[in-house]
Design a protein around this motif. Structure first.
Motif, PDB file in Angstrom:
ATOM      1  N   SER A  35      -1.486   6.144  -5.367  1.00  0.00           N
ATOM      2  CA  SER A  35      -2.816   6.239  -4.544  1.00  0.00           C
ATOM      3  C   SER A  35      -2.731   7.467  -3.693  1.00  0.00           C
ATOM      4  CB  SER A  35      -2.914   4.850  -3.631  1.00  0.00           C
ATOM      5  OG  SER A  35      -2.636   3.754  -4.412  1.00  0.00           O
ATOM      6  N   ARG A  60      -2.691   0.163  -9.537  1.00  0.00           N
ATOM      7  CA  ARG A  60      -3.452  -0.854  -9.542  1.00  0.00           C
ATOM      8  C   ARG A  60      -4.886  -0.871  -9.516  1.00  0.00           C
ATOM      9  NH1 ARG A  60      -1.584  -4.978  -4.797  1.00  0.00           N
ATOM     10  NH2 ARG A  60      -1.825  -3.480  -3.072  1.00  0.00           N
ATOM     11  N   THR A  61      -5.230   0.373  -8.591  1.00  0.00           N
ATOM     12  CA  THR A  61      -6.697   0.335  -8.302  1.00  0.00           C
ATOM     13  C   THR A  61      -7.288   1.376  -8.957  1.00  0.00           C
ATOM     14  OG1 THR A  61      -5.875  -0.479  -6.094  1.00  0.00           O
ATOM     15  CG2 THR A  61      -8.309   0.605  -6.059  1.00  0.00           C
ATOM     16  N   LYS A  64      -8.789   4.595  -7.077  1.00  0.00           N
ATOM     17  CA  LYS A  64      -7.596   5.546  -6.598  1.00  0.00           C
ATOM     18  C   LYS A  64      -7.159   6.262  -7.673  1.00  0.00           C
ATOM     19  CE  LYS A  64      -6.452   2.620  -2.778  1.00  0.00           C
ATOM     20  NZ  LYS A  64      -5.465   1.771  -2.010  1.00  0.00           N
ATOM     21  N   TYR A 220      10.865  -8.023   2.010  1.00  0.00           N
ATOM     22  CA  TYR A 220      10.765  -6.670   1.716  1.00  0.00           C
ATOM     23  C   TYR A 220      12.272  -6.158   1.440  1.00  0.00           C
ATOM     24  CZ  TYR A 220      10.050  -1.583   1.675  1.00  0.00           C
ATOM     25  OH  TYR A 220       9.726  -0.191   1.455  1.00  0.00           O
ATOM     26  N   THR A 261       2.677   6.309   5.460  1.00  0.00           N
ATOM     27  CA  THR A 261       1.596   6.038   4.319  1.00  0.00           C
ATOM     28  C   THR A 261       0.693   4.727   4.605  1.00  0.00           C
ATOM     29  OG1 THR A 261       3.266   4.736   3.112  1.00  0.00           O
ATOM     30  CG2 THR A 261       3.456   7.182   2.642  1.00  0.00           C
ATOM     31  N   ARG A 265       0.363  -0.789   6.191  1.00  0.00           N
ATOM     32  CA  ARG A 265      -1.100  -0.897   6.331  1.00  0.00           C
ATOM     33  C   ARG A 265      -1.417  -2.348   6.755  1.00  0.00           C
ATOM     34  NH1 ARG A 265      -2.615  -0.134   0.233  1.00  0.00           N
ATOM     35  NH2 ARG A 265      -0.468   0.249  -0.054  1.00  0.00           N
TER      36      ARG A 265
HETATM   37  N1  LIG Z   1       6.551   4.889   3.435  1.00  0.00           N
HETATM   38  C1  LIG Z   1       7.791   4.777   3.726  1.00  0.00           C
HETATM   39  O1  LIG Z   1       8.415   5.020   4.914  1.00  0.00           O
HETATM   40  C2  LIG Z   1       8.729   4.240   2.906  1.00  0.00           C
HETATM   41  C3  LIG Z   1      10.124   4.034   3.134  1.00  0.00           C
HETATM   42  C4  LIG Z   1      10.996   3.694   2.318  1.00  0.00           C
HETATM   43  C5  LIG Z   1      10.762   3.187   0.965  1.00  0.00           C
HETATM   44  N2  LIG Z   1       9.632   3.286   0.644  1.00  0.00           N
HETATM   45  C6  LIG Z   1       9.096   3.035  -0.810  1.00  0.00           C
HETATM   46  O2  LIG Z   1       8.421   4.001  -1.281  1.00  0.00           O
HETATM   47  C7  LIG Z   1       7.476   3.661  -2.105  1.00  0.00           C
HETATM   48  C8  LIG Z   1       6.249   4.071  -2.080  1.00  0.00           C
HETATM   49  O3  LIG Z   1       5.541   3.484  -0.755  1.00  0.00           O
HETATM   50  P1  LIG Z   1       4.431   4.456  -0.064  1.00  0.00           P
HETATM   51  O4  LIG Z   1       5.012   4.340   1.540  1.00  0.00           O
HETATM   52  O5  LIG Z   1       4.043   5.635  -0.722  1.00  0.00           O
HETATM   53  O6  LIG Z   1       3.263   3.094   0.140  1.00  0.00           O
HETATM   54  P2  LIG Z   1       1.777   2.881  -0.178  1.00  0.00           P
HETATM   55  O7  LIG Z   1       1.118   4.105   0.403  1.00  0.00           O
HETATM   56  O8  LIG Z   1       1.333   1.703   0.213  1.00  0.00           O
HETATM   57  O9  LIG Z   1       1.854   3.164  -2.023  1.00  0.00           O
HETATM   58  C9  LIG Z   1       2.302   2.219  -2.821  1.00  0.00           C
HETATM   59  C10 LIG Z   1       1.927   2.345  -3.971  1.00  0.00           C
HETATM   60  O10 LIG Z   1       2.121   1.135  -4.808  1.00  0.00           O
HETATM   61  C11 LIG Z   1       0.989   0.493  -5.263  1.00  0.00           C
HETATM   62  N3  LIG Z   1       0.984  -0.679  -5.726  1.00  0.00           N
HETATM   63  C12 LIG Z   1       1.175  -1.628  -4.603  1.00  0.00           C
HETATM   64  N4  LIG Z   1       1.149  -2.875  -5.173  1.00  0.00           N
HETATM   65  C13 LIG Z   1       1.100  -2.678  -6.426  1.00  0.00           C
HETATM   66  C14 LIG Z   1       1.075  -3.436  -7.825  1.00  0.00           C
HETATM   67  N5  LIG Z   1       0.984  -4.900  -7.591  1.00  0.00           N
HETATM   68  N6  LIG Z   1       1.202  -3.009  -8.982  1.00  0.00           N
HETATM   69  C15 LIG Z   1       1.298  -1.592  -9.206  1.00  0.00           C
HETATM   70  N7  LIG Z   1       0.996  -0.913  -8.106  1.00  0.00           N
HETATM   71  C16 LIG Z   1       1.070  -1.235  -6.771  1.00  0.00           C
HETATM   72  C17 LIG Z   1      -0.442   1.134  -4.465  1.00  0.00           C
HETATM   73  O11 LIG Z   1      -1.402   0.743  -5.135  1.00  0.00           O
HETATM   74  P3  LIG Z   1      -2.693   0.471  -4.054  1.00  0.00           P
HETATM   75  O12 LIG Z   1      -3.099   1.531  -3.318  1.00  0.00           O
HETATM   76  O13 LIG Z   1      -3.767   0.518  -5.114  1.00  0.00           O
HETATM   77  O14 LIG Z   1      -2.556  -0.836  -3.533  1.00  0.00           O
HETATM   78  C18 LIG Z   1       0.232   2.453  -4.113  1.00  0.00           C
HETATM   79  O15 LIG Z   1      -0.229   3.046  -4.912  1.00  0.00           O
HETATM   80  C19 LIG Z   1       7.664   2.320  -2.085  1.00  0.00           C
HETATM   81  O16 LIG Z   1       8.331   1.562  -3.284  1.00  0.00           O
HETATM   82  C20 LIG Z   1       8.113   1.761  -0.801  1.00  0.00           C
HETATM   83  O17 LIG Z   1       8.936   0.746  -0.686  1.00  0.00           O
HETATM   84  C21 LIG Z   1       8.364   3.926   1.538  1.00  0.00           C
END
Ligand SMILES: NC(=O)c1ccc[n+]([C@@H]2O[C@H](COP(=O)([O-])OP(=O)(O)OC[C@H]3O[C@@H](n4cnc5c(N)ncnc54)[C@H](OP(=O)(O)O)[C@@H]3O)[C@@H](O)[C@H]2O)c1
Length: 354
Positions: A35, A60-61, A64, A220, A261, A265
């Motif tokens: 996304s 999933r969306t 997006k 988590y 990110t 949210r």
């Molecule tokens: N941001 C950080 O600081 C951080 C730190 C440590 C680890 N991480 C890891 O990095 C990864 C990416 O996170 P992010 O920060 O980029 O989060 P994000 O902005 O919330 O993006 C998450 C992505 O996963 C998708 N998603 C959520 N639920 C889903 C489902 N049931 N099926 C398919 N897709 C799904 C979301 O789609 P929608 O937008 O359509 O919901 C979005 O595209 C995650 O695994 C997270 O645990 C992030």
């Protein structure tokens, strides 16, 4: 050792993709969770700049997916982009999505399991065998486990001619909780579980805060521990597999850093503040820095997994370097990794061909 010892928290995905451009060119790459404003978005934009044969976006969306596809086509019209609708929380969707990938490519060189959720509220879910599990565990682990297993034939085909990779996005948040084999859904109270399933001692109160008895951060943490154990056991099985090409598929886990990110949210102000404190020296990574470690894990040809047969962690990267020393004890160990694999097969009523 990674190729570039100087890469660190400040290194960008743009920089890493350029350095490994020859590893991206002509490859079929699948990325989940792409996304706009996510790490996945920056990951796919950086990859698109270096001529992958096929770039498969699984998310999933639909709106997006459309927006990101348009951005890639605008910036890199030469890249073939495929959209796959994937809801990791729904096993039927995972099965359909894997079939959709197989309908457009005959091999997958690199699978980046990036999608994930973090939520403070209980998402109660049932695994296919009827066991209640936490929704974060279902999405972040069981869905990823099934999806990866279903894409294995395509990874195998790729590995017959060139090494292939699987990358699991985990988090330093895995330190918060082991996998609670006796209580996946956090129904028994936080500490009323065997000693090796309890939350880490001395956690700041916010991390053990509950809403209706559910501790979102621990949920988590459990799911992110599972991502590491899954990677470890996948790697062990691939190395021991009867299919000779399987030994050419490597697996890594990645902590991307602390990046603003959409992940947080659903957190309240206190939650946002707590997450902010996890950023070293209070510095958040930019989106471009946040996707850099994933790209090292996916494309640096010098990366070597640890000897998982000896019980080591598979290969955990943080700030663009292998940092197995940063993995919590509860995410280490061949026995736990094997147990999670077997239990995941039971929960999903699915036996992996490996
Ligand atoms: N941001 C950080 O600081 C951080 C730190 C440590 C680890 N991480 C890891 O990095 C990864 C990416 O996170 P992010 O920060 O980029 O989060 P994000 O902005 O919330 O993006 C998450 C992505 O996963 C998708 N998603 C959520 N639920 C889903 C489902 N049931 N099926 C398919 N897709 C799904 C979301 O789609 P929608 O937008 O359509 O919901 C979005 O595209 C995650 O695994 C997270 O645990 C992030």
């Amino acid at each position: 050792m990674a190729t570039h010892a100087a890469y660190d928290a400040g290194t960008t995905a743009t920089e890493v993709a350029a350095a490994f451009a020859d590893q991206i060119k002509g490859r079929n790459v699948v990325v989940t969770g792409i996304s706009p404003a996510s790490i996945g978005y920056t990951t796919v934009m950086a990859i698109a700049a270096h001529g992958p044969a096929n770039l498969i976006l699984a998310s999933r969306t639909q709106a997006k997916l459309d927006a990101v596809t348009a951005d890639i086509r605008k910036a890199h019209p030469e890249v073939t982009v495929h959209q796959v609708s994937l809801d990791l929380a729904d096993v039927n969707s995972v099965r359909k999505a894997a079939a959709s990938v197989a309908a457009v490519v005959d091999r997958v060189d690199v699978l980046i399991n990036n999608a994930g959720i973090s939520t403070p509220e209980r998402l109660s879910a049932k695994a296919p065998n009827g066991t209640e599990v936490d929704g974060q565990f279902l999405t972040n682990h069981l869905g990823v486990f099934l999806w990866t297993a279903l894409l294995l034939p395509l990874l195998r085909t790729a590995a017959a001619s060139r090494p292939a990779r699987v990358v699991n996005l985990t988090s330093q948040g895995h330190h918060l909780s082991p996998v609670r084999f006796s209580d996946y859904a956090f129904r028994q109270g936080l500490y009323n579980v065997p000693a090796d399933e309890k939350p880490r001692d001395g956690l700041p109160p916010f991390f053990v805060k509950t809403i209706d008895g559910y501790p979102g951060f621990l949920g988590y943490g459990q799911s992110k521990t599972a991502n590491i154990l899954h990677a470890t056991e996948l790697a062990r099985r691939l190395k021991a597999s009867a299919h000779p090409e399987d030994s050419q598929i490597s697996v890594f886990s990645v902590h991307p850093g602390t990046i603003e990110t959409e992940l947080s949210r659903s957190l309240d102000a206190e939650g946002q503040e707590t997450i902010a404190k996890t950023a070293p020296k209070g510095l958040w990574k930019t989106q471009d820095q946040g996707a850099a470690t994933t790209l090292v894990a996916a494309f640096d040809p010098a990366l070597k997994e640890a000897d998982v047969a000896g019980g080591a962690v598979v290969g955990y990267l943080s700030d663009c370097q292998l940092r197995d020393d940063m993995v919590a004890e509860h995410a280490k160990g061949a026995d736990k990794a094997k147990r999670l694999w077997t239990e995941s097969e039971k929960l999903l009523q699915f036996t992996v061909d490996l």
